[in-house]
Write an enzyme that holds these catalytic residues in place. Sequence first.
Site, PDB file in Angstrom:
ATOM      1  N   ASP A   1       0.809  -1.097   0.242  1.00 20.17           N
ATOM      2  CA  ASP A   1       0.088   0.291  -0.322  1.00 20.17           C
ATOM      3  C   ASP A   1       0.625   1.045  -0.175  1.00 20.17           C
ATOM      4  O   ASP A   1       1.866   1.093   0.427  1.00 20.17           O
ATOM      5  CB  ASP A   1      -1.184   0.170   1.420  1.00 20.17           C
ATOM      6  CG  ASP A   1      -2.173   1.295   0.923  1.00 20.17           C
ATOM      7  OD1 ASP A   1      -2.139   1.559  -0.067  1.00 20.17           O
ATOM      8  OD2 ASP A   1      -2.704   1.217   1.747  1.00 20.17           O
TER       9      ASP A   1
ATOM     10  N   ASN B   1       0.784   3.945  -3.236  1.00 21.95           N
ATOM     11  CA  ASN B   1       2.032   4.334  -3.931  1.00 21.95           C
ATOM     12  C   ASN B   1       1.177   5.165  -5.223  1.00 21.95           C
ATOM     13  O   ASN B   1       2.282   6.387  -5.462  1.00 21.95           O
ATOM     14  CB  ASN B   1       1.638   2.469  -5.647  1.00 21.95           C
ATOM     15  CG  ASN B   1       1.732   1.539  -5.131  1.00 21.95           C
ATOM     16  OD1 ASN B   1       3.409   1.420  -4.273  1.00 21.95           O
ATOM     17  ND2 ASN B   1       1.418   0.166  -5.871  1.00 21.95           N
TER      18      ASN B   1
ATOM     19  N   ARG C   1      -0.135   7.358  -2.593  1.00 22.83           N
ATOM     20  CA  ARG C   1       0.484   8.898  -1.816  1.00 22.83           C
ATOM     21  C   ARG C   1       1.984   9.076  -2.534  1.00 22.83           C
ATOM     22  O   ARG C   1       2.430  10.224  -2.288  1.00 22.83           O
ATOM     23  CB  ARG C   1       0.781   8.341  -0.177  1.00 22.83           C
ATOM     24  CG  ARG C   1      -0.942   9.024   0.189  1.00 22.83           C
ATOM     25  CD  ARG C   1      -1.306   8.624   1.661  1.00 22.83           C
ATOM     26  NE  ARG C   1      -1.015   6.525   1.407  1.00 22.83           N
ATOM     27  CZ  ARG C   1      -1.059   5.875   2.175  1.00 22.83           C
ATOM     28  NH1 ARG C   1      -1.118   6.331   3.370  1.00 22.83           N
ATOM     29  NH2 ARG C   1      -1.725   4.514   2.196  1.00 22.83           N
TER      30      ARG C   1
ATOM     31  N   HIS D   1       2.543   3.335  -9.116  1.00 16.64           N
ATOM     32  CA  HIS D   1       2.182   1.620  -9.073  1.00 16.64           C
ATOM     33  C   HIS D   1       4.030   1.091 -10.291  1.00 16.64           C
ATOM     34  O   HIS D   1       4.450  -0.343  -9.806  1.00 16.64           O
ATOM     35  CB  HIS D   1       0.771   1.835 -10.332  1.00 16.64           C
ATOM     36  CG  HIS D   1       0.199   1.985  -9.296  1.00 16.64           C
ATOM     37  ND1 HIS D   1      -0.053   0.944  -7.600  1.00 16.64           N
ATOM     38  CD2 HIS D   1      -1.292   2.398  -9.427  1.00 16.64           C
ATOM     39  CE1 HIS D   1      -2.062   1.716  -7.260  1.00 16.64           C
ATOM     40  NE2 HIS D   1      -2.181   2.034  -8.149  1.00 16.64           N
TER      41      HIS D   1
ATOM     42  N   LEU E   1      11.463 -20.027  -5.003  1.00 17.04           N
ATOM     43  CA  LEU E   1      10.681 -19.287  -4.343  1.00 17.04           C
ATOM     44  C   LEU E   1       9.341 -18.997  -4.888  1.00 17.04           C
ATOM     45  O   LEU E   1       9.229 -19.302  -6.269  1.00 17.04           O
ATOM     46  CB  LEU E   1      11.190 -17.614  -3.967  1.00 17.04           C
ATOM     47  CG  LEU E   1      10.383 -16.550  -3.383  1.00 17.04           C
ATOM     48  CD1 LEU E   1      10.248 -15.747  -2.100  1.00 17.04           C
ATOM     49  CD2 LEU E   1       9.700 -15.409  -4.118  1.00 17.04           C
TER      50      LEU E   1
ATOM     51  N   ARG F   1       1.779  -5.140   6.121  1.00 14.93           N
ATOM     52  CA  ARG F   1       1.485  -3.800   5.375  1.00 14.93           C
ATOM     53  C   ARG F   1       2.000  -2.440   5.699  1.00 14.93           C
ATOM     54  O   ARG F   1       2.172  -2.514   6.310  1.00 14.93           O
ATOM     55  CB  ARG F   1      -0.653  -3.906   5.997  1.00 14.93           C
ATOM     56  CG  ARG F   1      -0.923  -3.019   5.201  1.00 14.93           C
ATOM     57  CD  ARG F   1      -2.785  -2.000   5.327  1.00 14.93           C
ATOM     58  NE  ARG F   1      -3.299  -1.868   4.318  1.00 14.93           N
ATOM     59  CZ  ARG F   1      -4.189  -1.461   3.833  1.00 14.93           C
ATOM     60  NH1 ARG F   1      -5.670  -2.651   4.449  1.00 14.93           N
ATOM     61  NH2 ARG F   1      -4.625  -0.715   3.002  1.00 14.93           N
TER      62      ARG F   1
ATOM     63  N   ARG G   1      -5.417  -2.161   8.550  1.00 16.50           N
ATOM     64  CA  ARG G   1      -6.845  -3.683   7.675  1.00 16.50           C
ATOM     65  C   ARG G   1      -6.312  -4.531   6.920  1.00 16.50           C
ATOM     66  O   ARG G   1      -5.199  -3.699   6.814  1.00 16.50           O
ATOM     67  CB  ARG G   1      -7.652  -2.612   7.877  1.00 16.50           C
ATOM     68  CG  ARG G   1      -7.675  -1.820   6.796  1.00 16.50           C
ATOM     69  CD  ARG G   1      -8.410  -1.213   6.135  1.00 16.50           C
ATOM     70  NE  ARG G   1      -8.473  -0.145   5.015  1.00 16.50           N
ATOM     71  CZ  ARG G   1      -8.049   1.041   6.285  1.00 16.50           C
ATOM     72  NH1 ARG G   1      -8.174   2.210   6.624  1.00 16.50           N
ATOM     73  NH2 ARG G   1      -7.817   2.168   4.596  1.00 16.50           N
TER      74      ARG G   1
HETATM   75  C1  FPP Z   1      -2.357  -0.154  -3.126  1.00 17.31           C
HETATM   76  O1  FPP Z   1      -2.048   1.262  -3.247  1.00 17.31           O
HETATM   77  C2  FPP Z   1      -1.665  -0.782  -4.359  1.00 17.31           C
HETATM   78  C3  FPP Z   1      -2.511  -1.468  -4.937  1.00 17.31           C
HETATM   79  C4  FPP Z   1      -3.800  -1.655  -5.344  1.00 17.31           C
HETATM   80  C5  FPP Z   1      -1.673  -1.689  -6.456  1.00 17.31           C
HETATM   81  C6  FPP Z   1      -0.655  -2.026  -5.697  1.00 17.31           C
HETATM   82  C7  FPP Z   1       0.178  -3.361  -7.570  1.00 17.31           C
HETATM   83  C8  FPP Z   1       2.186  -2.945  -7.040  1.00 17.31           C
HETATM   84  C9  FPP Z   1       2.852  -2.424  -6.200  1.00 17.31           C
HETATM   85  C10 FPP Z   1       2.522  -2.873  -8.533  1.00 17.31           C
HETATM   86  C11 FPP Z   1       2.303  -4.473  -8.505  1.00 17.31           C
HETATM   87  C12 FPP Z   1       1.377  -4.769  -9.459  1.00 17.31           C
HETATM   88  C13 FPP Z   1       1.589  -6.177 -10.409  1.00 17.31           C
HETATM   89  C14 FPP Z   1       0.730  -5.952 -11.486  1.00 17.31           C
HETATM   90  C15 FPP Z   1       2.398  -7.041  -9.783  1.00 17.31           C
HETATM   91  P1  FPP Z   1      -2.699   2.494  -3.446  1.00 17.31           P
HETATM   92  O2  FPP Z   1      -3.021   2.542  -4.956  1.00 17.31           O
HETATM   93  O3  FPP Z   1      -3.693   2.017  -2.479  1.00 17.31           O
HETATM   94  O4  FPP Z   1      -1.657   3.475  -2.402  1.00 17.31           O
HETATM   95  P2  FPP Z   1      -2.462   4.935  -2.059  1.00 17.31           P
HETATM   96  O5  FPP Z   1      -2.902   4.413  -0.453  1.00 17.31           O
HETATM   97  O6  FPP Z   1      -1.181   5.858  -1.619  1.00 17.31           O
HETATM   98  O7  FPP Z   1      -3.591   5.670  -2.215  1.00 17.31           O
END
Ligand code: FPP
Length: 246
Positions: free
Chosen positions: A21, A23, A25, A38, A132, A182, A188
């Site tokens: 979580d 990305n 921000r 992302h 792995l 997380r 959560r």
């Molecule tokens: C949550 O951060 C992240 C996601 C919903 C996507 C996670 C994906 C990756 C780390 C890329 C790897 C992906 C693949 C397809 C292998 P958020 O966007 O909710 O961040 P925020 O809480 O800061 O808005």
Amino acid sequence: MRNAVAAVAESIPRHIAIVMDGNGRWASKRFLPRIAGHKQGVEVLKRTVRSCVLRGVQVLTVFAFSSENWKRPPDEVSGLMEILVVALSRELNQLKKEGVHLQFIGERAGLSERVKKSLIEAERETADNHTLILNVCFNYGGRWDLVQAAQALAAAGEPITEAALSAKLSTAAVGDPDLVVRTGGEMRLSNFLLWQAAYTELYFCNVLWPDFDEAALDAAIQAYAGRERRFGMTSDQLPGSQTASV
Ligand code: FPP
């Protein structure tokens, strides 16, 4: 010496699961579009896979796209699908060299033919790897997993028991995670591995996923090593070491 080495090995979780979580921000702080966060998240995932291999972690399960992520703006949803397809075509050879066995967990229905094809190809190409197991939860939700498991038992006319339900979950082959991490500061599970995390150690950190580095991984593993896993028993009933070694 042999015992000391064994004790260190036992403090490494066999199976780590991560909610990646933060990305969005991370990108906003840099005045970049969310999708840039992302993309950086993929780079960090690659590094984390390597770090887990080096530390002897056997299974890494990551939450890449939840059943609820379809509610995001359409360009972010299509961007995440594209990132997955591109990352797989770019990284497959390297993952093969590193001995990574890729598995995708989640509902395939609803994914485009192109995405489904790249998941199938990645699974097929890495099926014989054993260093792995990387489980990528994609279009995954813990509630979906429980429902599909219960439906499978009902369809087969099998009695619903804990063991039978566990055996039908999408993670049955890899077992429950020892540690869920997380990043991003929220505390959560967000519909991640609901059944499987019943006795998992939970670790929350404020680091945003694109900033998650080896030191952050080691901090999570160190916190895990200090936990006492009792599985409903008392401390006195635990065999041998009193810290996370089961
Ligand atoms: C949550 O951060 C992240 C996601 C919903 C996507 C996670 C994906 C990756 C780390 C890329 C790897 C992906 C693949 C397809 C292998 P958020 O966007 O909710 O961040 P925020 O809480 O800061 O808005």
